[in-house]
Structure formats: structure tokens, C-alpha cells
Design a protein around this motif. Structure first.
Motif, mmCIF file in Angstrom:
data_model
loop_
_atom_site.group_PDB
_atom_site.id
_atom_site.type_symbol
_atom_site.label_atom_id
_atom_site.label_comp_id
_atom_site.label_asym_id
_atom_site.label_seq_id
_atom_site.Cartn_x
_atom_site.Cartn_y
_atom_site.Cartn_z
ATOM 1 N N LYS A 3 -20.532 -4.006 -37.443
ATOM 2 C CA LYS A 3 -21.923 -4.425 -37.359
ATOM 3 C C LYS A 3 -21.958 -5.841 -36.785
ATOM 4 C CE LYS A 3 -25.950 -3.067 -39.446
ATOM 5 N NZ LYS A 3 -26.415 -1.754 -39.100
ATOM 6 N N ARG A 4 -22.773 -6.064 -35.793
ATOM 7 C CA ARG A 4 -22.928 -7.372 -35.154
ATOM 8 C C ARG A 4 -24.383 -7.801 -35.304
ATOM 9 N NH1 ARG A 4 -17.534 -8.139 -33.315
ATOM 10 N NH2 ARG A 4 -16.804 -6.117 -32.678
ATOM 11 N N SER A 5 -24.612 -9.086 -35.177
ATOM 12 C CA SER A 5 -25.972 -9.624 -35.250
ATOM 13 C C SER A 5 -26.227 -10.515 -34.051
ATOM 14 C CB SER A 5 -26.162 -10.441 -36.525
ATOM 15 O OG SER A 5 -26.021 -9.623 -37.647
ATOM 16 N N ALA A 6 -27.472 -10.563 -33.650
ATOM 17 C CA ALA A 6 -27.876 -11.433 -32.550
ATOM 18 C C ALA A 6 -29.330 -11.831 -32.755
ATOM 19 C CB ALA A 6 -27.721 -10.712 -31.208
ATOM 20 N N THR A 7 -29.694 -12.950 -32.178
ATOM 21 C CA THR A 7 -31.088 -13.371 -32.176
ATOM 22 C C THR A 7 -31.640 -13.097 -30.792
ATOM 23 O OG1 THR A 7 -30.654 -15.078 -33.821
ATOM 24 C CG2 THR A 7 -32.668 -15.308 -32.525
ATOM 25 N N LEU A 8 -32.632 -12.221 -30.719
ATOM 26 C CA LEU A 8 -33.243 -11.842 -29.456
ATOM 27 C C LEU A 8 -34.715 -12.209 -29.506
ATOM 28 C CD1 LEU A 8 -31.631 -8.299 -29.081
ATOM 29 C CD2 LEU A 8 -30.828 -10.451 -28.111
ATOM 30 N N HIS A 9 -35.108 -13.101 -28.635
ATOM 31 C CA HIS A 9 -36.498 -13.549 -28.566
ATOM 32 C C HIS A 9 -36.992 -14.065 -29.917
ATOM 33 C CE1 HIS A 9 -36.429 -11.874 -24.589
ATOM 34 N NE2 HIS A 9 -36.128 -10.679 -25.069
ATOM 35 N N GLY A 10 -36.117 -14.786 -30.601
ATOM 36 C CA GLY A 10 -36.483 -15.417 -31.855
ATOM 37 C C GLY A 10 -36.395 -14.534 -33.081
ATOM 38 N N HIS A 11 -35.944 -13.289 -32.916
ATOM 39 C CA HIS A 11 -35.848 -12.364 -34.042
ATOM 40 C C HIS A 11 -34.401 -11.907 -34.201
ATOM 41 C CE1 HIS A 11 -40.180 -12.048 -34.323
ATOM 42 N NE2 HIS A 11 -40.207 -11.914 -33.008
ATOM 43 N N ARG A 12 -33.926 -11.894 -35.455
ATOM 44 C CA ARG A 12 -32.577 -11.412 -35.730
ATOM 45 C C ARG A 12 -32.568 -9.892 -35.662
ATOM 46 N NH1 ARG A 12 -28.268 -14.301 -35.241
ATOM 47 N NH2 ARG A 12 -27.163 -13.375 -36.959
ATOM 48 N N ILE A 43 -29.763 -7.001 -21.595
ATOM 49 C CA ILE A 43 -29.605 -5.551 -21.770
ATOM 50 C C ILE A 43 -30.716 -5.003 -22.657
ATOM 51 C CG2 ILE A 43 -28.099 -3.750 -22.717
ATOM 52 C CD1 ILE A 43 -25.718 -5.674 -21.889
ATOM 53 N N ASP A 44 -31.037 -5.726 -23.713
ATOM 54 C CA ASP A 44 -32.110 -5.311 -24.617
ATOM 55 C C ASP A 44 -33.443 -5.244 -23.883
ATOM 56 O OD1 ASP A 44 -33.197 -4.698 -27.262
ATOM 57 O OD2 ASP A 44 -34.098 -6.692 -27.143
ATOM 58 N N ASP A 45 -33.719 -6.221 -23.047
ATOM 59 C CA ASP A 45 -34.986 -6.249 -22.300
ATOM 60 C C ASP A 45 -35.127 -5.082 -21.334
ATOM 61 O OD1 ASP A 45 -35.703 -8.580 -23.583
ATOM 62 O OD2 ASP A 45 -35.175 -9.890 -21.897
ATOM 63 N N LEU A 59 -23.729 1.872 -22.747
ATOM 64 C CA LEU A 59 -24.011 2.377 -21.401
ATOM 65 C C LEU A 59 -23.901 1.283 -20.351
ATOM 66 C CD1 LEU A 59 -26.977 4.784 -22.190
ATOM 67 C CD2 LEU A 59 -24.633 5.407 -21.515
ATOM 68 N N TYR A 60 -24.288 0.064 -20.692
ATOM 69 C CA TYR A 60 -24.156 -1.048 -19.757
ATOM 70 C C TYR A 60 -22.682 -1.297 -19.430
ATOM 71 C CZ TYR A 60 -24.616 -5.585 -17.562
ATOM 72 O OH TYR A 60 -24.546 -6.616 -16.667
ATOM 73 N N VAL A 61 -21.842 -1.317 -20.454
ATOM 74 C CA VAL A 61 -20.405 -1.525 -20.236
ATOM 75 C C VAL A 61 -19.848 -0.401 -19.365
ATOM 76 C CG1 VAL A 61 -18.138 -1.528 -21.368
ATOM 77 C CG2 VAL A 61 -20.015 -2.891 -22.317
ATOM 78 N N LEU A 62 -20.197 0.828 -19.675
ATOM 79 C CA LEU A 62 -19.720 1.967 -18.899
ATOM 80 C C LEU A 62 -20.151 1.846 -17.438
ATOM 81 C CD1 LEU A 62 -18.315 4.730 -18.829
ATOM 82 C CD2 LEU A 62 -20.515 5.739 -19.471
ATOM 83 N N ASP A 63 -21.396 1.528 -17.212
ATOM 84 C CA ASP A 63 -21.909 1.372 -15.849
ATOM 85 C C ASP A 63 -21.186 0.240 -15.122
ATOM 86 O OD1 ASP A 63 -23.873 1.853 -13.678
ATOM 87 O OD2 ASP A 63 -24.515 -0.177 -14.207
ATOM 88 N N TRP A 64 -20.979 -0.866 -15.803
ATOM 89 C CA TRP A 64 -20.294 -2.022 -15.211
ATOM 90 C C TRP A 64 -18.884 -1.635 -14.750
ATOM 91 C CZ3 TRP A 64 -21.583 -7.033 -14.030
ATOM 92 C CH2 TRP A 64 -20.542 -7.909 -13.777
#
Length: 74
Positions: A3-12, A43-45, A59-64
């Protein structure tokens, strides 16, 4: 899978991702000279609303990798 966490557009947010995909995302971010958080946000956007972030990242990694955009020498 971790499980990973990130803050995207001000939201965790959190997502589950295998270490192999996480490692590739870090390499892609470095090759694109982006902070990892910026790559995840990009990628989220761009993901379809009906998909989840974990799938979009995979899917992004696979495409890359399939597109040959990576510069690594094996």
C-alpha cells in the motif's frame, strides 16, 4: 503488493502496487526529470473516471515499456 500513499491536488490517497511497478515508476520519473509525486498526479489526472489509480499506474508502466521510450541499457 504494498500500500502506498500520495497527496494529489491537496488530498491524501492510497493505492496498492507491486514493488516491480513502483520501481519502474521511479525510473520513469527520473528519466522524465519529474518528482515521483508529479508523475503519479499526471497519471491520475489522465485516467478514465471509471478506472482506479492502481490500474492506471500499472497500465502507464506497461505502455511506457512497450513504447520503447525508456533509455535504460540492459
Amino acid at each position: 503488493m504494498r500500500k502506498r500513499s500520495a497527496t494529489l491536488h491537496g488530498h491524501r490517497t492510497s493505492f496498492s502496487l507491486e514493488d516491480a511497478f513502483w520501481d519502474e515508476l521511479k525510473i520513469i520519473a527520473a528519466e522524465r526529470a519529474l518528482p515521483l509525486a508529479a508523475l503519479v498526479a499526471e497519471i491520475d489526472d489522465k485516467r478514465p473516471p471509471e478506472s482506479n489509480l492502481s490500474s492506471a499506474l500499472r497500465l502507464y508502466v506497461l505502455d511506457w515499456l512497450k513504447s520503447g521510450r525508456h533509455f535504460r541499457e540492459e
